[in-house]
Design a protein around this motif. Structure first.
Motif, PDB file in Angstrom:
ATOM      1  N   GLU A  74      14.792  23.162  14.285  1.00  0.00           N
ATOM      2  CA  GLU A  74      15.557  23.390  13.248  1.00  0.00           C
ATOM      3  C   GLU A  74      16.203  22.545  12.512  1.00  0.00           C
ATOM      4  O   GLU A  74      16.869  22.301  11.262  1.00  0.00           O
ATOM      5  CB  GLU A  74      16.687  24.714  13.519  1.00  0.00           C
ATOM      6  CG  GLU A  74      15.922  25.910  13.646  1.00  0.00           C
ATOM      7  CD  GLU A  74      17.008  27.296  14.145  1.00  0.00           C
ATOM      8  OE1 GLU A  74      18.292  26.847  14.174  1.00  0.00           O
ATOM      9  OE2 GLU A  74      16.574  28.267  14.397  1.00  0.00           O
ATOM     10  N   SER A  75      16.566  21.361  13.426  1.00  0.00           N
ATOM     11  CA  SER A  75      17.279  20.204  13.050  1.00  0.00           C
ATOM     12  C   SER A  75      16.217  19.313  12.213  1.00  0.00           C
ATOM     13  O   SER A  75      15.307  19.318  12.608  1.00  0.00           O
ATOM     14  CB  SER A  75      17.673  19.509  14.303  1.00  0.00           C
ATOM     15  OG  SER A  75      18.587  20.176  15.073  1.00  0.00           O
ATOM     16  N   ASP A  76      17.020  18.572  11.110  1.00  0.00           N
ATOM     17  CA  ASP A  76      16.224  17.509  10.253  1.00  0.00           C
ATOM     18  C   ASP A  76      15.499  16.641  11.148  1.00  0.00           C
ATOM     19  O   ASP A  76      16.092  15.828  12.180  1.00  0.00           O
ATOM     20  CB  ASP A  76      16.995  17.103   9.421  1.00  0.00           C
ATOM     21  CG  ASP A  76      17.617  18.041   8.136  1.00  0.00           C
ATOM     22  OD1 ASP A  76      16.987  18.862   8.161  1.00  0.00           O
ATOM     23  OD2 ASP A  76      18.620  17.708   7.638  1.00  0.00           O
ATOM     24  N   GLY A  77      14.394  16.321  10.890  1.00  0.00           N
ATOM     25  CA  GLY A  77      13.628  15.130  11.695  1.00  0.00           C
ATOM     26  C   GLY A  77      13.071  15.530  12.967  1.00  0.00           C
ATOM     27  O   GLY A  77      12.457  14.647  13.741  1.00  0.00           O
ATOM     28  N   HIS A  78      13.110  16.676  13.327  1.00  0.00           N
ATOM     29  CA  HIS A  78      12.362  17.247  14.540  1.00  0.00           C
ATOM     30  C   HIS A  78      11.157  17.857  14.373  1.00  0.00           C
ATOM     31  O   HIS A  78      11.177  18.854  13.323  1.00  0.00           O
ATOM     32  CB  HIS A  78      13.269  18.175  15.428  1.00  0.00           C
ATOM     33  CG  HIS A  78      14.735  17.499  15.901  1.00  0.00           C
ATOM     34  ND1 HIS A  78      15.532  18.176  16.918  1.00  0.00           N
ATOM     35  CD2 HIS A  78      14.927  16.202  15.872  1.00  0.00           C
ATOM     36  CE1 HIS A  78      16.671  17.284  17.105  1.00  0.00           C
ATOM     37  NE2 HIS A  78      16.251  15.972  16.674  1.00  0.00           N
ATOM     38  N   HIS A  79      10.319  17.556  14.952  1.00  0.00           N
ATOM     39  CA  HIS A  79       9.018  18.097  14.874  1.00  0.00           C
ATOM     40  C   HIS A  79       8.022  18.242  15.871  1.00  0.00           C
ATOM     41  O   HIS A  79       8.439  17.419  16.835  1.00  0.00           O
ATOM     42  CB  HIS A  79       8.045  17.159  13.808  1.00  0.00           C
ATOM     43  CG  HIS A  79       8.537  16.665  12.597  1.00  0.00           C
ATOM     44  ND1 HIS A  79       8.784  17.168  11.381  1.00  0.00           N
ATOM     45  CD2 HIS A  79       9.523  15.510  12.444  1.00  0.00           C
ATOM     46  CE1 HIS A  79       9.496  16.734  10.397  1.00  0.00           C
ATOM     47  NE2 HIS A  79      10.027  15.469  11.080  1.00  0.00           N
ATOM     48  N   ILE A  80       6.950  19.182  15.830  1.00  0.00           N
ATOM     49  CA  ILE A  80       5.950  19.242  16.792  1.00  0.00           C
ATOM     50  C   ILE A  80       4.650  18.709  15.942  1.00  0.00           C
ATOM     51  O   ILE A  80       4.349  19.585  15.090  1.00  0.00           O
ATOM     52  CB  ILE A  80       6.038  20.587  17.767  1.00  0.00           C
ATOM     53  CG1 ILE A  80       6.944  20.540  18.907  1.00  0.00           C
ATOM     54  CG2 ILE A  80       4.369  20.739  18.183  1.00  0.00           C
ATOM     55  CD1 ILE A  80       6.949  21.827  19.515  1.00  0.00           C
ATOM     56  N   ALA A  88      10.778  12.937  16.948  1.00  0.00           N
ATOM     57  CA  ALA A  88      12.030  12.834  16.459  1.00  0.00           C
ATOM     58  C   ALA A  88      11.949  11.712  15.439  1.00  0.00           C
ATOM     59  O   ALA A  88      11.738  10.549  15.893  1.00  0.00           O
ATOM     60  CB  ALA A  88      13.225  12.721  17.246  1.00  0.00           C
ATOM     61  N   GLY A  89      12.049  11.948  13.907  1.00  0.00           N
ATOM     62  CA  GLY A  89      11.665  10.831  13.098  1.00  0.00           C
ATOM     63  C   GLY A  89      10.673  11.505  12.207  1.00  0.00           C
ATOM     64  O   GLY A  89      10.477  12.382  11.822  1.00  0.00           O
TER      65      GLY A  89
END
Length: 372
Positions: free
Chosen positions: A79-85, A109-110
């Motif tokens: 849910e945080s900006d810049g966090h992905h899978i 992250a990024g």
């Protein structure tokens, strides 16, 4: 609503003992991860193992359990900006990593787009010499200025200078971790990790949130470093080192390996010289890497690192600087070479350190570059 194939892959990745090799074997027995939703428990046990099969069976039945709790924590992190899978089912999954049967997914992250830039891995000793640190910074700055992403492992020493050099070159850099992205290691590089993200780079890991750094994780991390990259540059590596492991993996992956040579008397150069004997390419200028890779880069106009020269130094200082040269020297060796007595040598070295011309540590004494 049943889980998607991507959701199932993410769940599988969080099961204990299910890595790339077991997933590859499993793929030969299923047409889609969704098939596992219909498998009886005994069949799951045969493919996944007792513990993993029971955890997966609970999750697909809609029960919270250990796996459900981990996936809920992951959902909160995302849910945080810049966090992905990025999974193997996603277009953003790096093709070079897929080529070597990389992990099922990457935590990022990024900016995940940087994973598909042409990248050069820059690796080397944690206890780098001043010359090695400056070389890593200079090469990374030049290559990043020319459009390459610089990939390394966020470790102290050469890795740190590689990331800093890329940032100084206004380029992108990727830091691959051997732990969860919520457990930045080493802690001394927390600020650097934040800076990498701020300047459009990324932190990457195959390890789930909450996973702490362990010695066994770093070979897997190193495989991702080389796997993401079109080439690996080694700057200072002992014969038994993670950097040498990364270079060997790059060779196994049919990727280019470049090496900076060093002194034949330096332990941190032994691995570099071994790689050269094994067929790695010796380089001493950044443009040599670009030329070998076929890049048309016209931005290699950075000044070469220079050692500080001071014509006003007294003879004893000049003599010591000449003896130290560009390599790290042990105190006992310098004592024998200089023919100073113990008191004279301590005093002269102290004066040179005050002038900012040398650095002394438990690893030895070395000259500093201008601007270090």
């Amino acid at each position: 609503m049943p889980p998607s194939e991507r959701d199932i892959l993410i769940a599988l990745h969080h099961l204990p003992g299910l890595g790339p090799q077991k997933w590859l074997t499993l793929q030969h027995t299923i047409q889609s991860p969704a098939d596992l939703l219909d498998w009886p428990t005994d069949k799951l046990i045969k493919s996944l193992g007792q513990n993993a099969a029971q955890l997966f069976a609970l999750w697909r039945a809609g029960e919270q359990g250990w796996l459900g709790a981990r996936l809920n924590a992951l959902a909160r992190w995302l849910e945080s900006d810049g966090h992905h899978i990025v999974t193997q089912f996603d277009e953003l999954y790096p093709p070079l990593l897929k080529e070597i049967n990389g992990p099922l997914l990457l935590y990022v992250a990024g900016d995940p787009l940087v994973l598909n830039l042409p990248q050069i891995a820059v690796v080397g000793a944690r206890k780098a010499t001043a010359a090695g640190a400056k070389t890593a910074h200079h090469f990374s700055q030049a290559l990043a200025s020319g459009g390459y992403g610089i990939t390394s492992g966020l470790a102290l020493g050469i890795d740190t200078q590689a990331h800093l050099g890329a940032l100084a070159g206004a380029g992108k850099t990727v830091a691959v971790l051997g732990c969860g992205l919520d457990k930045i290691y080493p802690a001394r590089n927390l600020a650097l990790a934040a800076q990498i993200i701020e300047q459009g780079g990324a932190l990457v890991s195959e390890f789930a949130l909450g996973v702490k750094p362990e010695p066994g994780h770093f070979p897997r991390r190193n495989r991702i470093i080389s796997g993401l990259s079109v080439a690996t540059l080694v700057i200072e590596a002992a014969m038994k080192s993670g950097s040498l492991t990364t270079a060997r993996q790059a060779l196994e992956q049919n990727r280019e390996v470049f090496v900076i040579p060093g002194s034949i008397y330096s332990e941190v150069s032994e691995g570099c010289h071994w790689l050269i004997r094994e067929g790695a390419t010796l380089v001493y200028k950044p443009e040599q890497i670009a030329e070998q890779l076929g890049a048309q880069l016209a931005l290699f106009d950075l000044p070469e690192p220079a050692i500080e020269v001071n014509d006003e130094l007294v003879p004893k200082h000049k003599k010591l600087l000449q003896l130290i040269g560009r390599e790290r020297v042990e105190f006992e060796a310098l004592l024998a070479l200089s023919h100073f007595n113990l008191s004279e040598l301590h005093q002269a070295l102290g004066e040179l350190e005050m002038l900012g011309l040398i650095a002394s540590s438990e690893q030895g004494i070395e000259r500093l570059f201008a601007g270090s």
